[in-house]
Design a protein around this motif. Sequence first.
Motif, mmCIF file in Angstrom:
data_model
loop_
_atom_site.group_PDB
_atom_site.id
_atom_site.type_symbol
_atom_site.label_atom_id
_atom_site.label_comp_id
_atom_site.label_asym_id
_atom_site.label_seq_id
_atom_site.Cartn_x
_atom_site.Cartn_y
_atom_site.Cartn_z
ATOM 1 N N GLY A 1 0.841 -1.353 -0.053
ATOM 2 C CA GLY A 1 -0.055 -0.069 -0.158
ATOM 3 C C GLY A 1 0.757 1.412 0.195
ATOM 4 N N LYS A 2 2.128 1.124 -0.100
ATOM 5 C CA LYS A 2 2.937 2.288 -0.143
ATOM 6 C C LYS A 2 3.683 2.261 -1.568
ATOM 7 C CE LYS A 2 3.718 2.159 4.965
ATOM 8 N NZ LYS A 2 4.870 2.147 5.781
ATOM 9 N N LYS A 3 4.079 3.636 -2.162
ATOM 10 C CA LYS A 3 4.891 3.913 -3.174
ATOM 11 C C LYS A 3 6.310 3.565 -2.777
ATOM 12 C CE LYS A 3 1.939 7.346 -5.233
ATOM 13 N NZ LYS A 3 1.886 8.886 -5.826
ATOM 14 N N LYS A 4 7.060 2.561 -3.406
ATOM 15 C CA LYS A 4 8.323 2.020 -3.213
ATOM 16 C C LYS A 4 9.334 2.846 -4.230
ATOM 17 C CE LYS A 4 7.489 -0.119 0.375
ATOM 18 N NZ LYS A 4 8.258 0.316 1.611
ATOM 19 N N TYR A 5 10.387 3.248 -3.958
ATOM 20 C CA TYR A 5 11.533 4.042 -5.013
ATOM 21 C C TYR A 5 12.667 3.263 -4.745
ATOM 22 C CZ TYR A 5 8.227 7.783 -5.621
ATOM 23 O OH TYR A 5 7.134 8.456 -6.198
ATOM 24 N N ILE A 6 13.609 3.164 -5.600
ATOM 25 C CA ILE A 6 14.991 2.526 -5.365
ATOM 26 C C ILE A 6 15.726 4.245 -5.344
ATOM 27 C CG2 ILE A 6 17.031 1.391 -6.364
ATOM 28 C CD1 ILE A 6 14.978 -0.595 -7.213
ATOM 29 N N LYS A 7 16.714 4.107 -4.563
ATOM 30 C CA LYS A 7 17.492 5.378 -4.454
ATOM 31 C C LYS A 7 18.731 4.846 -4.533
ATOM 32 C CE LYS A 7 15.070 6.666 -0.928
ATOM 33 N NZ LYS A 7 14.444 6.996 0.211
ATOM 34 N N ARG A 8 19.717 5.625 -5.253
ATOM 35 C CA ARG A 8 21.043 5.533 -5.098
ATOM 36 C C ARG A 8 21.887 6.541 -5.560
ATOM 37 N NH1 ARG A 8 19.649 1.413 -3.525
ATOM 38 N NH2 ARG A 8 19.427 -0.673 -4.190
ATOM 39 N N SER A 9 23.232 6.675 -4.688
ATOM 40 C CA SER A 9 23.414 7.989 -4.871
ATOM 41 C C SER A 9 25.153 7.808 -4.574
ATOM 42 C CB SER A 9 23.184 8.904 -3.744
ATOM 43 O OG SER A 9 23.247 8.502 -2.679
ATOM 44 N N GLY A 10 25.897 8.778 -4.693
ATOM 45 C CA GLY A 10 27.472 8.706 -4.710
ATOM 46 C C GLY A 10 28.239 8.290 -5.858
ATOM 47 N N PHE A 11 27.563 8.491 -7.059
ATOM 48 C CA PHE A 11 28.350 8.173 -8.195
ATOM 49 C C PHE A 11 29.142 9.209 -8.453
ATOM 50 C CE2 PHE A 11 24.390 5.928 -8.309
ATOM 51 C CZ PHE A 11 24.819 4.649 -8.563
ATOM 52 N N THR A 12 30.464 9.011 -9.099
ATOM 53 C CA THR A 12 31.350 10.116 -9.042
ATOM 54 C C THR A 12 31.247 10.800 -10.546
ATOM 55 O OG1 THR A 12 32.890 8.430 -10.383
ATOM 56 C CG2 THR A 12 33.268 8.854 -7.837
ATOM 57 N N SER A 13 30.581 9.973 -11.429
ATOM 58 C CA SER A 13 30.185 10.478 -12.826
ATOM 59 C C SER A 13 28.862 10.268 -13.264
ATOM 60 C CB SER A 13 31.136 10.341 -13.758
ATOM 61 O OG SER A 13 30.775 8.977 -14.361
ATOM 62 N N LYS A 14 28.281 11.274 -14.182
ATOM 63 C CA LYS A 14 26.968 10.772 -14.827
ATOM 64 C C LYS A 14 26.878 9.700 -15.613
ATOM 65 C CE LYS A 14 23.121 13.843 -16.411
ATOM 66 N NZ LYS A 14 23.018 15.274 -16.632
ATOM 67 N N LYS A 15 27.981 9.223 -15.974
ATOM 68 C CA LYS A 15 27.987 8.051 -16.857
ATOM 69 C C LYS A 15 27.878 6.790 -16.155
ATOM 70 C CE LYS A 15 30.858 5.607 -20.281
ATOM 71 N NZ LYS A 15 32.250 5.722 -21.004
ATOM 72 N N ILE A 16 28.492 6.735 -15.024
ATOM 73 C CA ILE A 16 28.384 5.638 -13.943
ATOM 74 C C ILE A 16 26.965 5.653 -13.397
ATOM 75 C CG2 ILE A 16 29.319 4.828 -12.001
ATOM 76 C CD1 ILE A 16 31.949 5.898 -12.503
ATOM 77 N N ALA A 17 26.437 6.736 -13.175
ATOM 78 C CA ALA A 17 25.134 6.518 -12.678
ATOM 79 C C ALA A 17 23.969 6.321 -13.637
ATOM 80 C CB ALA A 17 24.716 8.048 -12.116
#
Length: 71
Positions: A26-42
């Motif tokens: 019953g809750k909206k779920k998201y995957i959050k990822r952070s800390g990438f050194t470049s936009k390409k890696i993200a």
Amino acid sequence: MQIESYQKKNGTTAYRFRIYIGVIDGKKKYIKRSGFTSKKIAKQAKSPKQVIKSVFHNLLKINNFNLLIKI
């Protein structure tokens, strides 16, 4: 679902993203990822293959936690 940049406390630039995976319990779920050194890696980490792998990993963690509570 877009990649955004942010400043870390040490002054360096890092990248993060958030992906909506659906409604669970019953809750909206998201995957959050952070800390990438470049936009390409993200962008590579945001690929469908990596997202699916991450979703199943998170579901396994939730199910294992629920099993531990029932014991």
